[in-house]
Design a protein around this motif. Structure first.
Motif, PDB file in Angstrom:
ATOM      1  N   VAL A  12      -4.429   5.477  19.752  1.00 17.19           N
ATOM      2  CA  VAL A  12      -3.444   5.499  18.227  1.00 17.19           C
ATOM      3  C   VAL A  12      -2.958   7.013  18.707  1.00 17.19           C
ATOM      4  CG1 VAL A  12      -5.117   6.570  17.416  1.00 17.19           C
ATOM      5  CG2 VAL A  12      -3.449   4.833  15.694  1.00 17.19           C
ATOM      6  N   PHE A  13      -2.835   8.080  18.732  1.00 19.13           N
ATOM      7  CA  PHE A  13      -2.662   9.161  18.758  1.00 19.13           C
ATOM      8  C   PHE A  13      -1.966   9.366  20.105  1.00 19.13           C
ATOM      9  CE2 PHE A  13      -6.377   9.510  15.591  1.00 19.13           C
ATOM     10  CZ  PHE A  13      -5.859   9.697  14.949  1.00 19.13           C
ATOM     11  N   SER A  14      -3.275   9.528  21.056  1.00 12.22           N
ATOM     12  CA  SER A  14      -2.034   9.761  22.807  1.00 12.22           C
ATOM     13  C   SER A  14      -0.080   8.976  23.000  1.00 12.22           C
ATOM     14  CB  SER A  14      -2.963   8.859  23.601  1.00 12.22           C
ATOM     15  OG  SER A  14      -3.694   8.258  23.485  1.00 12.22           O
ATOM     16  N   ALA A  15      -0.842   7.778  22.454  1.00 18.29           N
ATOM     17  CA  ALA A  15       0.761   6.711  23.163  1.00 18.29           C
ATOM     18  C   ALA A  15       1.488   7.158  21.971  1.00 18.29           C
ATOM     19  CB  ALA A  15       0.398   5.275  22.587  1.00 18.29           C
ATOM     20  N   PRO A  16       1.711   7.466  20.908  1.00 17.29           N
ATOM     21  CA  PRO A  16       2.758   8.445  20.489  1.00 17.29           C
ATOM     22  C   PRO A  16       3.417   9.521  21.132  1.00 17.29           C
ATOM     23  CG  PRO A  16       1.215   7.700  18.936  1.00 17.29           C
ATOM     24  CD  PRO A  16       0.426   7.244  19.920  1.00 17.29           C
ATOM     25  N   ARG A  17       2.304  10.307  20.924  1.00 21.83           N
ATOM     26  CA  ARG A  17       1.947  12.058  22.390  1.00 21.83           C
ATOM     27  C   ARG A  17       3.172  11.557  23.279  1.00 21.83           C
ATOM     28  NH1 ARG A  17      -3.088  15.745  19.655  1.00 21.83           N
ATOM     29  NH2 ARG A  17      -2.501  14.723  17.994  1.00 21.83           N
ATOM     30  N   LEU A  18       2.213  10.520  24.047  1.00 17.01           N
ATOM     31  CA  LEU A  18       3.029  10.447  25.759  1.00 17.01           C
ATOM     32  C   LEU A  18       4.631   9.760  25.038  1.00 17.01           C
ATOM     33  CD1 LEU A  18       2.983  10.439  28.463  1.00 17.01           C
ATOM     34  CD2 LEU A  18       1.724   8.324  27.726  1.00 17.01           C
ATOM     35  N   ALA A  19       4.925   9.003  24.017  1.00 22.03           N
ATOM     36  CA  ALA A  19       6.077   8.712  23.853  1.00 22.03           C
ATOM     37  C   ALA A  19       7.125   9.528  23.621  1.00 22.03           C
ATOM     38  CB  ALA A  19       6.253   7.554  22.797  1.00 22.03           C
ATOM     39  N   ALA A  47       1.362  -1.123   0.437  1.00 17.51           N
ATOM     40  CA  ALA A  47       0.423   0.204   0.488  1.00 17.51           C
ATOM     41  C   ALA A  47       0.936   1.348   0.007  1.00 17.51           C
ATOM     42  CB  ALA A  47      -1.369  -0.073   1.247  1.00 17.51           C
ATOM     43  N   HIS A  48       0.470   2.268  -0.968  1.00 21.48           N
ATOM     44  CA  HIS A  48       1.026   3.934  -0.504  1.00 21.48           C
ATOM     45  C   HIS A  48       1.136   4.696   1.286  1.00 21.48           C
ATOM     46  CE1 HIS A  48       1.419   4.112  -4.805  1.00 21.48           C
ATOM     47  NE2 HIS A  48       0.533   3.604  -5.200  1.00 21.48           N
ATOM     48  N   ALA A  49       2.014   5.154   1.945  1.00 19.51           N
ATOM     49  CA  ALA A  49       1.769   5.381   3.072  1.00 19.51           C
ATOM     50  C   ALA A  49       1.801   6.561   2.775  1.00 19.51           C
ATOM     51  CB  ALA A  49       2.258   4.321   4.173  1.00 19.51           C
ATOM     52  N   LEU A  50       0.939   7.936   3.874  1.00 21.89           N
ATOM     53  CA  LEU A  50       1.497   8.512   4.206  1.00 21.89           C
ATOM     54  C   LEU A  50       1.786   8.513   6.184  1.00 21.89           C
ATOM     55  CD1 LEU A  50      -1.467  11.178   2.160  1.00 21.89           C
ATOM     56  CD2 LEU A  50       0.841  10.264   1.776  1.00 21.89           C
ATOM     57  N   LEU A  51       2.944   8.798   6.240  1.00 19.86           N
ATOM     58  CA  LEU A  51       3.103   8.332   7.555  1.00 19.86           C
ATOM     59  C   LEU A  51       3.231   9.693   8.453  1.00 19.86           C
ATOM     60  CD1 LEU A  51       6.137   6.260   6.344  1.00 19.86           C
ATOM     61  CD2 LEU A  51       4.177   5.668   6.850  1.00 19.86           C
ATOM     62  N   MET A  52       2.530   9.494   9.710  1.00 16.42           N
ATOM     63  CA  MET A  52       1.464  10.544  10.450  1.00 16.42           C
ATOM     64  C   MET A  52       2.460  10.083  11.563  1.00 16.42           C
ATOM     65  SD  MET A  52      -1.705  12.342   9.356  1.00 16.42           S
ATOM     66  CE  MET A  52      -2.234  10.415   9.183  1.00 16.42           C
ATOM     67  N   ASP A  53       3.965  10.344  11.883  1.00 17.38           N
ATOM     68  CA  ASP A  53       4.191  10.125  13.609  1.00 17.38           C
ATOM     69  C   ASP A  53       3.815  11.099  15.075  1.00 17.38           C
ATOM     70  OD1 ASP A  53       5.501   9.324  15.844  1.00 17.38           O
ATOM     71  OD2 ASP A  53       7.533   8.899  14.603  1.00 17.38           O
ATOM     72  N   HIS A  54       2.363  10.767  15.722  1.00 19.02           N
ATOM     73  CA  HIS A  54       2.519  11.609  15.974  1.00 19.02           C
ATOM     74  C   HIS A  54       2.951  12.113  17.744  1.00 19.02           C
ATOM     75  CE1 HIS A  54      -1.737  13.123  14.808  1.00 19.02           C
ATOM     76  NE2 HIS A  54      -1.076  12.155  14.192  1.00 19.02           N
ATOM     77  N   ALA A  55       4.420  11.273  17.402  1.00 20.78           N
ATOM     78  CA  ALA A  55       5.391  11.532  18.521  1.00 20.78           C
ATOM     79  C   ALA A  55       5.388  12.655  18.592  1.00 20.78           C
ATOM     80  CB  ALA A  55       6.451  10.522  18.605  1.00 20.78           C
ATOM     81  N   ILE A  56       5.871  13.795  17.581  1.00 22.23           N
ATOM     82  CA  ILE A  56       6.599  15.026  17.355  1.00 22.23           C
ATOM     83  C   ILE A  56       5.965  15.866  18.014  1.00 22.23           C
ATOM     84  CG2 ILE A  56       5.335  15.221  15.406  1.00 22.23           C
ATOM     85  CD1 ILE A  56       7.701  16.871  13.826  1.00 22.23           C
ATOM     86  N   VAL A  57       3.770  15.694  18.315  1.00 28.64           N
ATOM     87  CA  VAL A  57       3.430  16.571  19.000  1.00 28.64           C
ATOM     88  C   VAL A  57       3.489  16.862  20.120  1.00 28.64           C
ATOM     89  CG1 VAL A  57       0.148  17.448  19.491  1.00 28.64           C
ATOM     90  CG2 VAL A  57       1.379  15.834  16.559  1.00 28.64           C
ATOM     91  N   GLY A  58       3.693  15.578  20.772  1.00 26.70           N
ATOM     92  CA  GLY A  58       4.249  15.174  22.803  1.00 26.70           C
ATOM     93  C   GLY A  58       5.892  16.143  22.498  1.00 26.70           C
TER      94      GLY A  58
END
Length: 344
Positions: free
Chosen positions: A209-216, A171-182
């Protein structure tokens, strides 16, 4: 005695047949091929503007609507782009992104269909989507695995695009790593002298799916420093916010990244009701940069998110439809920038 004879009941009207492209052609005074070229937005054939207007006017007068299935047969594939409903609560930022994407796909002559698939996961969801024979599927989150992608492609989908934190084979992927937000939020708090930082983790289903990477990302921001990060589970509820605020002194926190602006507004009001001064006692920062945050007093600091452009994603779908054998594309598309205001 007078006998009254009831008149016979009127015969039901015969159903009107649907207008055809031949009807449009006769009314507009053009060939059926010209009608097809105009209504299908074919760019390979030049049609004068007056002729285009006559065809569109005739189609409107007759109430003619092109038959999607027939168009699909002629083209060899459908023009339907399927967008399964996200498994997470969609906020205003995501809704704006979807509106832009649907508009961009519409301008490329695709029909966007949103599909509610509550309870369906993985390959089961892929099979349900495949039944509709879409030409492309845009999946919020990682969606189906490699086998599910293969199911969709065998059913005729020329493009499968995921929007999430990890890519899926095929699959094509638009990768959105929410760790950058936290990371951005907590780094901002640290740089402004805060050392005992809370991070709100929503209790709502689907948001992990958003809160875990933001916390990390928040924890990574203060690694090897003298600052600490405390996880704060919180339901989106005034009572829950009031209970958290009531034990704020015991927690000993001097700052909080509240997951997003909505949770920040909820918690900030509860803190103020408890007599906690913002930002003197506790700095507060959210994320998403919603307008309501600018109307608060103090004005809410936030992390402004740069989501992928709907126009760019529509162009990716169009490329994949026209070249289904091309290697899957991977793009990191989430940007984050702190907007400093009065609350931090």
């Amino acid at each position: 005695m007078v006998q009254i004879t009831k008149p016979p009941a009127p015969e039901p009207l015969a159903p009107r047949s649907a207008p055809t492209s031949a009807d449009v052609a006769r009314l507009a005074g053009v060939s059926r091929a010209t009608v097809s070229y105009v209504l299908n937005n074919t760019s390979a054939v030049r049609i004068s503007e007056p002729t285009r207007r006559r065809v569109h006017d005739a189609a409107r007068e007759l109430g003619y609507v092109p038959h999607a299935a027939a168009r699909s047969l002629r083209a060899g594939h459908s023009r339907t782009v399927l967008m399964p409903a996200p498994s997470f609560p969609a906020g205003p930022l995501y809704s704006r992104f979807l509106d832009e994407l649907q508009g961009a796909l519409g301008r490329l002559d695709y029909t966007v269909v949103q599909y509610g698939s509550v309870g369906l996961r993985g390959d089961e969801a892929a099979r349900a989507w495949a039944e509709l024979r879409p030409v492309a599927v845009l999946v919020p989150g990682s969606g189906p695995g490699p086998h599910g992608v293969e199911i969709l492609k065998r059913s005729g989908a020329r493009a499968v695009v995921t929007l999430g934190h990890e890519a899926v084979e095929g699959a094509h992927a638009l990768l959105m790593d929410h760790a950058i937000v936290g990371h951005s939020a907590v780094r901002h708090l640290h740089d402004r002298g805060r050392r005992r930082i809370g991070v709100v983790v929503p209790a709502e289903d689907g948001l992990e799916v958003f809160s875990a990477p933001r916390l990390a990302g928040a924890r990574r921001a203060v690694r090897d420093t003298d600052a600490t990060v405390t996880e704060l589970p919180l339901a989106y509820d005034e009572g829950a916010a009031a209970r958290l605020a009531a034990r704020w002194d015991a927690l000993g926190l001097d700052a909080v990244f509240a997951y997003n602006d909505e949770y920040a507004m909820l918690l900030m009001r509860a803190l103020q009701d408890e007599g906690v001064r913002v930002p003197a006692d506790t700095a507060v920062i959210g994320a998403d940069d919603l307008m309501l945050g600018r109307l608060l007093r103090p004005r809410l600091s936030t992390v402004h998110l740069e989501l992928p452009s709907g126009r760019d994603l529509a162009a990716l779908v169009d490329r994949a439809v026209h070249d289904p054998g091309a290697a899957p594309e991977r793009h990191e598309v989430l940007g984050a920038a702190v907007v400093h205001r009065e609350s931090s």
